[in-house]
Design a protein around this motif. Structure first.
Motif, PDB file in Angstrom:
ATOM      1  N   PRO A  26      58.757   4.572 -17.285  1.00 22.09           N
ATOM      2  CA  PRO A  26      59.204   2.866 -17.016  1.00 22.09           C
ATOM      3  C   PRO A  26      59.071   2.444 -18.182  1.00 22.09           C
ATOM      4  O   PRO A  26      58.041   2.518 -18.720  1.00 22.09           O
ATOM      5  CB  PRO A  26      58.312   2.857 -15.702  1.00 22.09           C
ATOM      6  N   VAL A  27      59.631   1.452 -18.670  1.00 21.92           N
ATOM      7  CA  VAL A  27      59.672   0.648 -19.625  1.00 21.92           C
ATOM      8  C   VAL A  27      58.924  -0.657 -19.262  1.00 21.92           C
ATOM      9  O   VAL A  27      59.611  -1.421 -18.239  1.00 21.92           O
ATOM     10  CB  VAL A  27      60.977   0.384 -20.327  1.00 21.92           C
ATOM     11  N   GLY A  28      58.143  -1.172 -20.122  1.00 23.91           N
ATOM     12  CA  GLY A  28      57.317  -2.470 -19.782  1.00 23.91           C
ATOM     13  C   GLY A  28      56.663  -3.021 -20.945  1.00 23.91           C
ATOM     14  O   GLY A  28      56.869  -2.176 -22.215  1.00 23.91           O
ATOM     15  N   ASP A  29      56.000  -3.974 -20.866  1.00 24.60           N
ATOM     16  CA  ASP A  29      55.159  -4.427 -22.075  1.00 24.60           C
ATOM     17  C   ASP A  29      53.718  -4.747 -21.744  1.00 24.60           C
ATOM     18  O   ASP A  29      53.013  -5.539 -22.056  1.00 24.60           O
ATOM     19  CB  ASP A  29      55.887  -5.723 -22.412  1.00 24.60           C
ATOM     20  N   ASP A  30      53.059  -3.825 -20.541  1.00 14.97           N
ATOM     21  CA  ASP A  30      51.754  -4.221 -20.047  1.00 14.97           C
ATOM     22  C   ASP A  30      50.662  -3.965 -20.991  1.00 14.97           C
ATOM     23  O   ASP A  30      49.379  -4.416 -20.859  1.00 14.97           O
ATOM     24  CB  ASP A  30      51.669  -3.263 -18.695  1.00 14.97           C
ATOM     25  N   LEU A  31      50.987  -2.624 -22.051  1.00 17.63           N
ATOM     26  CA  LEU A  31      49.879  -2.380 -22.944  1.00 17.63           C
ATOM     27  C   LEU A  31      50.015  -2.852 -24.299  1.00 17.63           C
ATOM     28  O   LEU A  31      51.153  -3.260 -24.731  1.00 17.63           O
ATOM     29  CB  LEU A  31      49.853  -0.709 -22.926  1.00 17.63           C
ATOM     30  N   PRO A  32      48.999  -3.142 -25.095  1.00 19.77           N
ATOM     31  CA  PRO A  32      48.790  -3.579 -26.495  1.00 19.77           C
ATOM     32  C   PRO A  32      49.398  -2.237 -27.320  1.00 19.77           C
ATOM     33  O   PRO A  32      49.553  -1.315 -26.583  1.00 19.77           O
ATOM     34  CB  PRO A  32      47.501  -4.022 -26.667  1.00 19.77           C
ATOM     35  N   SER A  33      49.814  -2.381 -28.431  1.00 20.18           N
ATOM     36  CA  SER A  33      50.167  -1.623 -29.169  1.00 20.18           C
ATOM     37  C   SER A  33      49.093  -0.550 -29.412  1.00 20.18           C
ATOM     38  O   SER A  33      49.565   0.632 -29.865  1.00 20.18           O
ATOM     39  CB  SER A  33      50.541  -2.157 -30.449  1.00 20.18           C
ATOM     40  N   LYS A  34      47.806  -0.808 -29.472  1.00 16.68           N
ATOM     41  CA  LYS A  34      46.784   0.267 -29.631  1.00 16.68           C
ATOM     42  C   LYS A  34      46.080   0.745 -28.596  1.00 16.68           C
ATOM     43  O   LYS A  34      45.746  -0.100 -27.569  1.00 16.68           O
ATOM     44  CB  LYS A  34      45.631  -0.655 -30.529  1.00 16.68           C
ATOM     45  N   LEU A  35      45.822   1.979 -28.337  1.00 15.35           N
ATOM     46  CA  LEU A  35      45.337   2.619 -27.317  1.00 15.35           C
ATOM     47  C   LEU A  35      44.475   3.847 -27.658  1.00 15.35           C
ATOM     48  O   LEU A  35      44.779   4.687 -28.529  1.00 15.35           O
ATOM     49  CB  LEU A  35      46.609   3.315 -26.429  1.00 15.35           C
ATOM     50  N   VAL A  36      43.552   3.924 -26.915  1.00 12.24           N
ATOM     51  CA  VAL A  36      42.319   4.929 -27.163  1.00 12.24           C
ATOM     52  C   VAL A  36      42.776   5.944 -25.932  1.00 12.24           C
ATOM     53  O   VAL A  36      42.393   5.419 -24.880  1.00 12.24           O
ATOM     54  CB  VAL A  36      41.083   4.606 -27.331  1.00 12.24           C
ATOM     55  N   ILE A  37      42.876   7.087 -26.070  1.00 17.63           N
ATOM     56  CA  ILE A  37      42.771   8.166 -24.964  1.00 17.63           C
ATOM     57  C   ILE A  37      41.560   9.027 -24.967  1.00 17.63           C
ATOM     58  O   ILE A  37      41.211   9.778 -26.092  1.00 17.63           O
ATOM     59  CB  ILE A  37      44.038   9.320 -25.258  1.00 17.63           C
ATOM     60  N   CYS A  38      40.781   8.594 -23.921  1.00 19.88           N
ATOM     61  CA  CYS A  38      39.305   9.147 -24.020  1.00 19.88           C
ATOM     62  C   CYS A  38      38.946   9.790 -22.847  1.00 19.88           C
ATOM     63  O   CYS A  38      39.251   9.694 -21.804  1.00 19.88           O
ATOM     64  CB  CYS A  38      38.277   8.032 -24.024  1.00 19.88           C
TER      65      CYS A  38
END
Length: 260
Positions: A26-38
């Motif tokens: 699914p396409v959206g804009d919920d997240l900022p461009s920066k993501l940490v996968i922990c």
């Protein structure tokens, strides 16, 4: 025997480069461009609580809910996610995160080590990973390894140096089956230059390359997977290095967006 003939015998080699699948994230804009996968659920929950993180998005599966938290760090929006365990789930959640806006992604997790001389808690910086899992073969053509982009590695290494963190650069072995880490396989991958074995890196890196985003991962040395026996070494209790790794990943996310 050519690749097409091999793919008939071994379907995992049957890569289809068609960029238009039947089901798309699914396409959206919920997240900022920066993501940490922990991969450390304890750290994710602690940071979310202490920083009163908002929930930017929630992924759903039959296994439950996977909330993506968001905080402000050094004036920037950064999201963070615990993606379950294993290549297939991690790859799917990364792909969905990209669909929601993630473009600069840093992972942090633990690994087994193939050399018992590497102390538990020692930080490792993987440069490439051998693809002994399944998910990556649906994102990239068959190859032995998938490499981390040199520019990303440069930024990640600079963050370690500036924070005075001792680390080792290494190749990695990604496998789907931790109960099939045999003596022969550990010897084989150690001879190829691997100090680490884990379950997601090559798949995450393949998704990132396919989607054209920036990705790298920090690891820390956990249990030993060596011919003279397995030693858990209490690695999951190293809350100190787990939290340090999380914040290093946050810092690298900021730097990668600005410098690459």
């Amino acid at each position: 025997m050519n690749l097409e003939e091999l793919a008939e015998l071994y379907p995992i080699l049957n890569f289809d480069p068609d960029p238009k699948p039947i089901i798309n994230p699914p396409v959206g804009d919920d997240l900022p461009s920066k993501l940490v996968i922990c991969f450390f659920k304890d750290v994710v929950e602690k940071v979310a609580s202490e920083y009163q993180a908002g929930i930017a998005h929630t992924f759903r599966s039959e296994g439950g809910l996977y909330p993506v938290y968001e905080i402000e760090y050094k004036g920037e929006r950064i999201a963070f996610l615990q993606p379950g365990i294993g290549a297939a789930l991690g790859a799917g959640l990364l792909d969905e995160s990209i669909g929601q806006g993630a473009r600069y992604v840093i992972g942090c997790g633990g690994c087994g080590v193939l050399d018992k001389g590497i102390a538990v808690g020692h930080v490792l910086l993987p440069t490439e990973s051998f693809r002994e899992e399944g998910a990556s073969y649906h994102y990239l053509p068959p190859s032995a390894t998938v490499e981390i982009e040199k520019g990303v590695l440069g930024v990640m290494e600079a963050v370690l140096i500036e924070n005075k963190i001792d680390y080792l650069k290494t190749k990695c072995w990604t496998t789907d089956a931790f109960y099939r880490e045999t003596t022969g396989k550990t010897a084989h991958y150690k001879a190829k230059g691997c100090l680490a074995v884990e379950m997601e890196l090559s798949a995450l890196a393949a998704v990132a390359k396919f989607r054209g985003i920036k990705f790298g991962q920090y690891l820390y040395a956990g249990d030993t997977v060596v011919p003279d026996g397995w030693d858990k070494r209490g690695w999951a209790d190293r809350t100190d290095v787990r939290e340090i790794l999380f914040w290093l990943a946050m810092e690298a996310c900021l730097r990668i967006e600005k410098e690459l």
